[in-house]
Design an enzyme around this catalytic site. Structure first.
Site, PDB file in Angstrom:
ATOM      1  N   MET A 123     -32.146  -2.870  39.531  1.00  0.00           N
ATOM      2  CA  MET A 123     -30.821  -1.601  39.491  1.00  0.00           C
ATOM      3  C   MET A 123     -29.312  -1.557  39.665  1.00  0.00           C
ATOM      4  SD  MET A 123     -31.694   0.843  37.121  1.00  0.00           S
ATOM      5  CE  MET A 123     -33.858   1.294  37.727  1.00  0.00           C
ATOM      6  N   HIS A 439     -33.456   7.629  41.766  1.00  0.00           N
ATOM      7  CA  HIS A 439     -33.675   7.259  43.451  1.00  0.00           C
ATOM      8  C   HIS A 439     -34.567   8.357  43.891  1.00  0.00           C
ATOM      9  CE1 HIS A 439     -28.988   8.780  42.904  1.00  0.00           C
ATOM     10  NE2 HIS A 439     -29.246   7.529  42.698  1.00  0.00           N
ATOM     11  N   ASN A 473     -35.339   2.043  48.426  1.00  0.00           N
ATOM     12  CA  ASN A 473     -35.234   3.022  48.823  1.00  0.00           C
ATOM     13  C   ASN A 473     -36.295   3.562  48.964  1.00  0.00           C
ATOM     14  OD1 ASN A 473     -32.614   3.240  47.788  1.00  0.00           O
ATOM     15  ND2 ASN A 473     -33.184   3.932  44.924  1.00  0.00           N
TER      16      ASN A 473
END
Length: 506
Positions: A123, A439, A473
């Site tokens: 990403m 996210h 993440n």
């Protein structure tokens, strides 16, 4: 940097995004003799490998790179080539692809636009490059070295705050936001320039950081490092409770290979990292749980009372620099993070008249911290396979009453901020479909101790299988509202240092 798969390496890295790249970089710096193989399921779409598609000046080539990143269903109807997500539409941004199904269960909210990318750089070839630091409850309290790790993340990502200092309207926007926001806030939480992984070349052109910047010359020049694209890792191999390597499928030939490894780093993203662990039989109860997205509210306003400009601000191929990017930091009292940037290049009509002063329209976005719930989770179906032949992904996700209250506050706040800056174009803010933030966090969360509520320890090593580290993440255990990439890279630095320490002591 590519070639036939090795029989054995010291470290196998699954995924070429910024956290996988951080492991390769730190190991190249601290353990230059260690052999490292990086495996990426997608193709190389930019030069150098892993660079941001915004750095591709030719719009046709840029679009081709985005298309090549959209996975097995690159031409699906859920891909929006202009990158617009509108109300009532399940569309993903260019360069990404959505789950074909399983994104919502009956009676739940789900993440209808949860998206992924398959390309070298992950990403980070498509991101906004925003790198704010976490504050307040966003911070991971059991890491005493967090600030030093964030400093190292800044170094690897090439974070700056001055890339848009020449923007004529940036100071005006921040001054007006400051009047509306700063009273009573600590200095670090006041309106400021957004830290961005962007730098300016000597010729003045902006360069957006991707995994290429994180890898750096140290990794590219490391003869013991190899990057293998179009290579799907189907299993992490474990024997007698410890990692022994990975099984890789060459997507060009469909041949399968076993690569032995002393350490394996899984940095495949917050959805596919737990998917690979599940497929490998590594299934701790916390795997996939505490999934969290950042609900996002957006708004557009025309800056009022702007001075006339003597000349039109030139674009660098991707952006005309009028107002840059400003930051309204998260606080525990106001549990959202604000990002304010110009929207003149948007394909969505932003004003009714044609006489809009260039650069006068700015977009405001507020990202909301999630009320973390154990049952918000990603699950996998062994009897149903995805387009890559891996267990199909399903998402359980529900907004709580607290989440709805925070969203209501964000809608009120964004209208207030928009009015402080200028004249709102529409009195109603737009709430983006869930998953639009990109996210996603928590699915391989870090914990201080192995209490069943975390997947890995403070060094990102799995509690269940020594030698397997997770990155991305998904490792972040807190509810954040700020863009998470800097924090994820910081955590990757800690894990990479631990691997380097063990390699040195072996």
């Amino acid at each position: 940097m590519t070639g036939r798969y090795p029989d054995a390496v010291d470290v196998a890295i699954v995924g070429s995004g910024p956290t996988g790249a951080a492991y390769a970089r730190i190991l190249s710096e601290r353990s230059p003799g260690a052999t490292i193989a990086m495996f990426e399921v997608g193709p190389t779409v930019s030069d150098p490998p892993g660079s941001h598609v915004k750095n591709i000046a030719d719009p046709v080539r840029r679009a081709q790179a985005q298309h090549a990143s959209q996975g097995p269903d690159a031409d699906a109807a859920t891909v929006s080539s202009p990158g617009v997500v509108k109300s009532g539409q399940r569309m993903g941004r260019a360069g990404t692809f959505l789950l074909p199904d399983g994104y919502r269960f009956d009676g739940e909210d789900g993440l209808p636009v949860a998206a992924m990318s398959s390309n070298v750089g992950g990403m980070a070839a498509h991101w906004t490059a925003a790198c704010p630091r976490p504050g307040g409850s966003e911070r991971i309290g059991f890491l005493p070295d967090l600030d030093e790790l964030l400093d190292e993340g800044d170094r690897l990502l090439g974070v700056t705050t001055d890339a848009f200092d020449g923007s004529p309207f940036g100071g005006i926007v921040r001054e007006r936001l400051s009047v509306a926001v700063d009273e009573g806030r600590a200095p670090a939480a006041r309106v400021q320039r957004m830290p961005l992984a962007v730098h300016r070349r000597e010729d003045g052109r902006l360069v957006w950081s991707g995994s290429d910047v994180v890898l750096g010359d140290e990794t590219r020049g490391n003869a013991n490092f190899a990057l293998h694209d179009e290579s799907l890792v189907t299993r992490v191999l474990v024997a007698e409770g410890r990692v022994t390597g990975v099984e890789v499928r060459d997507l060009r030939t469909e041949e399968r290979h076993v690569v032995r490894a002393r350490f394996v780093v899984v940095a495949a993203d917050a959805l596919r990292t737990p998917q690979l662990l599940w497929a490998s039989g590594i299934r701790p109860d916390a795997l996939g749980r505490y999934l969290n997205d950042q609900a996002q509210v957006v708004f557009a306003t025309r800056i009022r009372d702007l001075p006339d400009l003597d000349t039109v601000v030139p674009a660098d191929g991707t952006l005309a620099e009028y107002s840059g990017v400003s930051w309204v930091p998260f606080t525990d009292d106001m549990p959202f993070h604000g990002q304010v940037m110009q929207l003149d290049a948007s394909p969505v009509p932003l004003a009714d008249d044609d006489a809009v002063q260039p650069g006068s329209i700015v977009g405001l976005g507020l990202f909301c911290a999630k009320d973390l719930q154990r049952d918000d989770r990603v699950v996998f179906d062994d009897d149903r396979l995805d387009a890559y032949g891996m267990p199909a992904i399903g998402i359980h996700y529900l907004l709580t009453d607290r989440d709805h209250a925070v969203l209501d506050r964000a809608r009120e706040e964004i209208v207030r901020l928009g009015a402080a800056v200028g004249e709102p174009l529409d009195p109603r803010p737009f709430t983006m479909p869930l998953g639009a933030s990109l996210h996603y966090q928590g699915t391989t969360r870090m914990g201080e101790e192995d209490d069943g509520e975390s997947v890995c320890g403070p060094d990102s090593e799995l509690w269940a299988v020594p030698g397997v580290f997770v990155a991305g993440n998904g490792v972040i255990p807190t509810a954040t509202a700020c863009n998470p990439t800097l924090t994820s890279v910081a955590l990757a630095v800690r894990g990479a240092r631990e691997i380097a320490r063990r390699l040195a002591s072996a």
